[in-house]
Motif scaffolding. Structure first.
Motif, PDB file in Angstrom:
ATOM      1  N   TYR A 197      -4.900  -0.626  -5.363  1.00 14.22           N
ATOM      2  CA  TYR A 197      -5.811   0.449  -5.738  1.00 14.22           C
ATOM      3  C   TYR A 197      -6.415   0.181  -7.117  1.00 14.22           C
ATOM      4  O   TYR A 197      -5.695  -0.187  -8.052  1.00 14.22           O
ATOM      5  CB  TYR A 197      -5.056   1.790  -5.743  1.00 14.22           C
ATOM      6  CG  TYR A 197      -4.342   2.057  -4.434  1.00 14.22           C
ATOM      7  CD1 TYR A 197      -5.059   2.434  -3.297  1.00 14.22           C
ATOM      8  CD2 TYR A 197      -2.961   1.892  -4.320  1.00 14.22           C
ATOM      9  CE1 TYR A 197      -4.412   2.667  -2.088  1.00 14.22           C
ATOM     10  CE2 TYR A 197      -2.305   2.124  -3.119  1.00 14.22           C
ATOM     11  CZ  TYR A 197      -3.044   2.505  -2.000  1.00 14.22           C
ATOM     12  OH  TYR A 197      -2.407   2.716  -0.808  1.00 14.22           O
ATOM     13  N   ASP A 216      -7.504   4.002  10.124  1.00 11.86           N
ATOM     14  CA  ASP A 216      -7.744   4.800   8.929  1.00 11.86           C
ATOM     15  C   ASP A 216      -7.613   6.293   9.205  1.00 11.86           C
ATOM     16  O   ASP A 216      -7.037   7.043   8.404  1.00 11.86           O
ATOM     17  CB  ASP A 216      -9.141   4.501   8.370  1.00 11.86           C
ATOM     18  CG  ASP A 216      -9.108   3.382   7.349  1.00 11.86           C
ATOM     19  OD1 ASP A 216      -8.270   2.478   7.506  1.00 11.86           O
ATOM     20  OD2 ASP A 216      -9.895   3.420   6.396  1.00 11.86           O
ATOM     21  N   THR A 269      -0.207   4.100   0.877  1.00  7.75           N
ATOM     22  CA  THR A 269      -0.551   4.767   2.140  1.00  7.75           C
ATOM     23  C   THR A 269       0.375   4.335   3.259  1.00  7.75           C
ATOM     24  O   THR A 269       0.927   5.173   3.987  1.00  7.75           O
ATOM     25  CB  THR A 269      -2.004   4.457   2.529  1.00  7.75           C
ATOM     26  OG1 THR A 269      -2.879   5.110   1.630  1.00  7.75           O
ATOM     27  CG2 THR A 269      -2.304   4.923   3.953  1.00  7.75           C
ATOM     28  N   TYR A 281      -7.223   9.578  -0.762  1.00  6.39           N
ATOM     29  CA  TYR A 281      -8.130   8.727   0.008  1.00  6.39           C
ATOM     30  C   TYR A 281      -9.506   9.363   0.135  1.00  6.39           C
ATOM     31  O   TYR A 281     -10.531   8.718  -0.145  1.00  6.39           O
ATOM     32  CB  TYR A 281      -7.560   8.460   1.399  1.00  6.39           C
ATOM     33  CG  TYR A 281      -8.502   7.669   2.271  1.00  6.39           C
ATOM     34  CD1 TYR A 281      -8.634   6.294   2.116  1.00  6.39           C
ATOM     35  CD2 TYR A 281      -9.287   8.296   3.233  1.00  6.39           C
ATOM     36  CE1 TYR A 281      -9.512   5.564   2.900  1.00  6.39           C
ATOM     37  CE2 TYR A 281     -10.165   7.572   4.025  1.00  6.39           C
ATOM     38  CZ  TYR A 281     -10.273   6.208   3.852  1.00  6.39           C
ATOM     39  OH  TYR A 281     -11.162   5.493   4.626  1.00  6.39           O
ATOM     40  N   TYR A 341       0.823  -1.209   0.000  1.00  8.92           N
ATOM     41  CA  TYR A 341       0.000   0.000   0.000  1.00  8.92           C
ATOM     42  C   TYR A 341       0.858   1.261   0.000  1.00  8.92           C
ATOM     43  O   TYR A 341       1.744   1.421   0.841  1.00  8.92           O
ATOM     44  CB  TYR A 341      -0.905   0.026   1.235  1.00  8.92           C
ATOM     45  CG  TYR A 341      -2.029  -0.977   1.204  1.00  8.92           C
ATOM     46  CD1 TYR A 341      -3.247  -0.662   0.615  1.00  8.92           C
ATOM     47  CD2 TYR A 341      -1.863  -2.241   1.784  1.00  8.92           C
ATOM     48  CE1 TYR A 341      -4.291  -1.589   0.596  1.00  8.92           C
ATOM     49  CE2 TYR A 341      -2.898  -3.166   1.767  1.00  8.92           C
ATOM     50  CZ  TYR A 341      -4.110  -2.835   1.174  1.00  8.92           C
ATOM     51  OH  TYR A 341      -5.133  -3.750   1.142  1.00  8.92           O
ATOM     52  N   LEU A 352     -11.278   7.149  -2.488  1.00  7.20           N
ATOM     53  CA  LEU A 352     -11.363   5.831  -1.852  1.00  7.20           C
ATOM     54  C   LEU A 352     -12.315   5.755  -0.663  1.00  7.20           C
ATOM     55  O   LEU A 352     -12.901   4.706  -0.412  1.00  7.20           O
ATOM     56  CB  LEU A 352      -9.961   5.382  -1.398  1.00  7.20           C
ATOM     57  CG  LEU A 352      -8.902   5.253  -2.504  1.00  7.20           C
ATOM     58  CD1 LEU A 352      -7.525   5.016  -1.890  1.00  7.20           C
ATOM     59  CD2 LEU A 352      -9.270   4.129  -3.450  1.00  7.20           C
ATOM     60  N   ALA A 353     -12.462   6.844   0.070  1.00  8.84           N
ATOM     61  CA  ALA A 353     -13.241   6.800   1.320  1.00  8.84           C
ATOM     62  C   ALA A 353     -14.681   6.359   1.105  1.00  8.84           C
ATOM     63  O   ALA A 353     -15.264   5.668   1.956  1.00  8.84           O
ATOM     64  CB  ALA A 353     -13.204   8.165   2.001  1.00  8.84           C
ATOM     65  N   HIS A 401      -4.883   8.406   7.237  1.00  4.78           N
ATOM     66  CA  HIS A 401      -5.405   9.220   6.142  1.00  4.78           C
ATOM     67  C   HIS A 401      -5.803  10.638   6.534  1.00  4.78           C
ATOM     68  O   HIS A 401      -6.086  11.456   5.656  1.00  4.78           O
ATOM     69  CB  HIS A 401      -6.628   8.532   5.517  1.00  4.78           C
ATOM     70  CG  HIS A 401      -6.326   7.178   4.947  1.00  4.78           C
ATOM     71  ND1 HIS A 401      -6.852   6.027   5.468  1.00  4.78           N
ATOM     72  CD2 HIS A 401      -5.547   6.803   3.900  1.00  4.78           C
ATOM     73  CE1 HIS A 401      -6.422   4.990   4.758  1.00  4.78           C
ATOM     74  NE2 HIS A 401      -5.622   5.429   3.812  1.00  4.78           N
TER      75      HIS A 401
END
Length: 202
Positions: free
Chosen positions: A157, A103, A42, A85, A40, A89-90, A107
């Motif tokens: 992703y 999270d 992130t 994000y 990831y 993505l959220a 994020h």
């Protein structure tokens, strides 16, 4: 830096434990958990800024152009994490409990705190070319993600998944995100120069 380093470290450990529990239920091995964890952007970016926080806490007077470049890279990367994000993505999942805590740390909290930390760092060491060096972080990740995905078929992703996108779509996605990252890095270099000038005239 020391306190925030602990917060970032807690978030990473918490995410690893959660991932371990979820994958263990499906028969995942410890090595498989580590491999997935390192897939990831992130988490890799959070690891980067946690290392930078640690270095700053242990050696607060150790400043150089190389360190300034890495800190600008970290600031750009972690803001990128938060923006992508929350924009892309959220809405695709609804974490609960400990996963929600992890999270928020990854994020939201770190993407806010590290740039604030960067503002307090010494300025004036960055060059415009450093923005290109910063842009190597997402480009390197894109290459890494595509290579590892070709071996195990897993992509972190959807916007970097060649099984969901055509080659032109994938190129546009990676190119667009890389361009956005470069623009962000240029903004940090420009801000660094402005802060240095302000400090010199204060």
């Amino acid at each position: 830096a020391f306190v925030v380093n602990r917060v970032g470290g807690i978030g990473l450990v918490l995410q690893f434990v959660l991932m371990w529990g979820n994958m263990a239920e499906d028969g995942g091995s410890p090595l498989g958990v580590v491999w997935r964890f390192l897939g990831y952007f992130t988490l890799l970016s959070n690891m980067l800024v946690t290392v930078l926080f640690t270095r700053a806490a242990l050696r607060p007077k150790d400043d150089s152009e190389r360190i300034a470049t890495f800190e600008a890279m970290g600031a750009t990367a972690i803001i990128f994490v938060g923006v992508v994000y929350h924009l892309m993505l959220a809405s695709r999942w609804n974490p609960q409990g400990a996963q929600l805590v992890a999270d928020i740390l990854h994020h939201t909290v770190t993407p806010i705190v590290f740039p604030l930390f960067w503002l307090l760092r010494p300025h004036g060491l960055l060059k415009w070319r450093d923005a290109l060096i910063c842009a190597l972080w997402p480009l390197g990740y894109a290459i890494y993600a595509l290579i590892r995905g070709a071996f195990d078929g897993w992509y972190a992703y959807y916007f970097m998944d060649p099984t969901r996108m055509t080659v032109p779509q994938l190129a546009v996605s990676i190119g667009g995100l890389s361009a956005a990252f470069l623009i962000g890095a240029l903004a940090f270099v420009g801000l660094d120069k402005a802060l240095a000038r302000r400090s010199a005239t204060a």
